[in-house]
Design a protein around this motif. Sequence first.
Motif, PDB file in Angstrom:
ATOM      1  N   LEU A  93       0.808  -1.219   0.000  1.00 29.17           N
ATOM      2  CA  LEU A  93       0.000   0.000   0.000  1.00 29.17           C
ATOM      3  C   LEU A  93       0.843   1.272   0.000  1.00 29.17           C
ATOM      4  N   CYS A  94       2.067   1.181   0.477  1.00 28.01           N
ATOM      5  CA  CYS A  94       2.934   2.366   0.500  1.00 28.01           C
ATOM      6  C   CYS A  94       3.491   2.735  -0.857  1.00 28.01           C
ATOM      7  N   CYS A  95       3.481   1.762  -1.791  1.00 26.65           N
ATOM      8  CA  CYS A  95       4.354   1.923  -2.941  1.00 26.65           C
ATOM      9  C   CYS A  95       3.721   1.511  -4.262  1.00 26.65           C
ATOM     10  N   PRO A  96       2.812   2.325  -4.819  1.00 26.35           N
ATOM     11  CA  PRO A  96       2.267   1.970  -6.134  1.00 26.35           C
ATOM     12  C   PRO A  96       3.374   2.025  -7.185  1.00 26.35           C
ATOM     13  N   SER A  97       3.460   0.994  -8.013  1.00 24.07           N
ATOM     14  CA  SER A  97       4.555   0.916  -8.988  1.00 24.07           C
ATOM     15  C   SER A  97       4.163   1.397 -10.388  1.00 24.07           C
ATOM     16  N   LEU A  98       2.886   1.566 -10.634  1.00 24.18           N
ATOM     17  CA  LEU A  98       2.428   1.967 -11.959  1.00 24.18           C
ATOM     18  C   LEU A  98       2.206   3.480 -12.001  1.00 24.18           C
ATOM     19  N   ALA A  99       2.250   4.042 -13.202  1.00 23.75           N
ATOM     20  CA  ALA A  99       2.052   5.485 -13.361  1.00 23.75           C
ATOM     21  C   ALA A  99       0.658   5.884 -12.879  1.00 23.75           C
ATOM     22  N   ALA A 100       0.592   7.007 -12.169  1.00 23.83           N
ATOM     23  CA  ALA A 100      -0.704   7.506 -11.690  1.00 23.83           C
ATOM     24  C   ALA A 100      -1.634   7.721 -12.878  1.00 23.83           C
ATOM     25  N   VAL A 101      -2.940   7.629 -12.605  1.00 28.64           N
ATOM     26  CA  VAL A 101      -3.964   7.784 -13.640  1.00 28.64           C
ATOM     27  C   VAL A 101      -4.797   9.021 -13.311  1.00 28.64           C
TER      28      VAL A 101
END
Length: 137
Positions: A93-101
């Motif tokens: 939950l701390c670390c989204p790896s995909l580009a923000a949308v």
Amino acid sequence: MTTTVETGDPSEHFAPSSAPVTVADGSGGYLTAVSGTRSPSADGHGQLVFFWHGTTFVGWDSSSESLAIQAITPGKPDTIRVTYAHYGPDDALCCPSLAAVTIEYRWNGRGFTPSGMPPKRGAEAAVRLEGTSTTRP
């Protein structure tokens, strides 16, 4: 916001978690968006965007929670932009790896038309208005 609850756990409500963002509706009125976070929440995740036309609540960005909303910003008149964190299937939950949308929500005179769908990871909790079976006004 407190009348929006999780469908599976009506003790979970929502509380404001951002400053309101207001734009002109193009017809002399105004539109407002505020993010709300599930409450109580141990991790600060489980968020929705709440939309108003003037003082009338018109709905949410989705009928189920997003993990994290990064920003709500004004667009051109009649448009509000929402940027969502985008998680891979194994991301913490701390670390989204995909580009923000970023999705643009445009006022169509009766409600908001999104330019896309918020990213989801798995089955986020569905929401409804308390005391009803309405999942999206």
